[in-house]
Design a protein around this motif. Sequence first.
Motif, PDB file in Angstrom:
ATOM      1  N   SER A 200     -22.398  -0.258   6.050  1.00 57.17           N
ATOM      2  CA  SER A 200     -23.219  -1.101   5.479  1.00 57.17           C
ATOM      3  C   SER A 200     -23.835  -0.337   4.398  1.00 57.17           C
ATOM      4  O   SER A 200     -24.226  -0.894   3.189  1.00 57.17           O
ATOM      5  N   ARG A 201     -24.621   0.884   4.657  1.00 55.98           N
ATOM      6  CA  ARG A 201     -25.225   1.499   3.626  1.00 55.98           C
ATOM      7  C   ARG A 201     -24.235   1.961   2.497  1.00 55.98           C
ATOM      8  O   ARG A 201     -24.742   1.939   1.407  1.00 55.98           O
TER       9      ARG A 201
ATOM     10  N   VAL B 273     -23.364   1.251  -2.440  1.00 56.41           N
ATOM     11  CA  VAL B 273     -23.489   2.374  -3.523  1.00 56.41           C
ATOM     12  C   VAL B 273     -22.409   1.838  -4.743  1.00 56.41           C
ATOM     13  O   VAL B 273     -21.104   1.796  -4.082  1.00 56.41           O
ATOM     14  N   PRO B 274     -22.900   1.815  -5.825  1.00 55.15           N
ATOM     15  CA  PRO B 274     -22.195   1.211  -6.767  1.00 55.15           C
ATOM     16  C   PRO B 274     -20.903   2.064  -7.045  1.00 55.15           C
ATOM     17  O   PRO B 274     -19.969   1.849  -7.301  1.00 55.15           O
ATOM     18  N   ALA B 275     -21.061   3.177  -6.913  1.00 60.70           N
ATOM     19  CA  ALA B 275     -20.257   4.366  -7.322  1.00 60.70           C
ATOM     20  C   ALA B 275     -19.040   4.565  -6.098  1.00 60.70           C
ATOM     21  O   ALA B 275     -17.737   4.529  -6.595  1.00 60.70           O
TER      22      ALA B 275
ATOM     23  N   GLU C 245     -25.308   9.790  -2.992  1.00 60.10           N
ATOM     24  CA  GLU C 245     -24.442   8.919  -3.513  1.00 60.10           C
ATOM     25  C   GLU C 245     -23.131   9.502  -4.647  1.00 60.10           C
ATOM     26  O   GLU C 245     -21.942   9.077  -4.377  1.00 60.10           O
ATOM     27  N   THR C 246     -23.374  10.683  -5.047  1.00 59.97           N
ATOM     28  CA  THR C 246     -22.269  11.649  -5.752  1.00 59.97           C
ATOM     29  C   THR C 246     -21.352  12.061  -4.808  1.00 59.97           C
ATOM     30  O   THR C 246     -20.173  11.811  -5.078  1.00 59.97           O
ATOM     31  N   ARG C 247     -21.664  12.173  -3.651  1.00 55.58           N
ATOM     32  CA  ARG C 247     -20.813  12.957  -2.711  1.00 55.58           C
ATOM     33  C   ARG C 247     -20.068  11.782  -1.919  1.00 55.58           C
ATOM     34  O   ARG C 247     -18.810  12.137  -1.734  1.00 55.58           O
TER      35      ARG C 247
ATOM     36  N   ARG D 108     -27.785  -6.283  -2.320  1.00 57.04           N
ATOM     37  CA  ARG D 108     -27.340  -5.134  -2.886  1.00 57.04           C
ATOM     38  C   ARG D 108     -27.107  -5.289  -4.350  1.00 57.04           C
ATOM     39  O   ARG D 108     -26.661  -6.439  -4.875  1.00 57.04           O
ATOM     40  N   ALA D 109     -27.213  -4.418  -5.177  1.00 53.39           N
ATOM     41  CA  ALA D 109     -27.151  -4.317  -6.874  1.00 53.39           C
ATOM     42  C   ALA D 109     -25.553  -4.703  -6.885  1.00 53.39           C
ATOM     43  O   ALA D 109     -25.119  -5.509  -8.009  1.00 53.39           O
TER      44      ALA D 109
END
Length: 232
Positions: free
Chosen positions: A108-109, A113-115, A64-66, A195-196
């Motif tokens: 879609s994936r 990711v919130p970030a 997620e960071t990348r 998703r969140a």
Amino acid sequence: MTEAANLNSQQAPVITIDGPSGSGKGTIAKLLADSLGYELLDSGALYRLTALAALNGEVDLSDETRLAEIAGSLDIRFAVANGEVAAVLQGVDVSRDIRMERVSMAASRVAAVPAVREALLQRQRDFRQAPGLVADGRDMGTTVFPDAPVKVFLTASAEERARRRYDQLQGRGVSVSLRDLLEDIRARDERDMNRAASPLAPAEDAVVLDSTDIGIDDVLQKVLDLVHERIR
């Protein structure tokens, strides 16, 4: 951007067209923008471009960071030519690449990711320019432009959306399975709705249109009527 220009952009009306994959929202958004002379934002393309950049760089889609770093530093632009909108990544037209099924599934994936969503939020809002903007996506009316005077949530049955995608791919000479497409669409809907960050759902003040049994011209007219009613 000057203070006056910023004020002008903030006052520019926004029409949001949200909905699941294959509902026809991209087509309606483009026709609407052409009809009104508005700017166009294909927010899904931003996530597809992020996904394509990640795939090209062999980045793990669970990192997620990348992914957020990629989203925040994308070298992208949209170019309009002959009535079509081209997505340009690092100087290369990747409009066809971002429509490939593997990129669609990766997008879609990535979009979950919130970030990544946070990294792309302001970039999306920067598309708001006079005389107005048509924004196509999944959370345009709920998260990105909550003050939009016109919000439409366009939907259709999963079976109809799979059939449309099947016909589209067949027209391009791509051999696909209708059953596989239906399973993919249902899986994507499940991810998007649960998703969140900014789950797929109509805004409380959105007008919901089901396009399963309605032609594209009729859908466009319904949206235009709504625009003329709410934007003076």
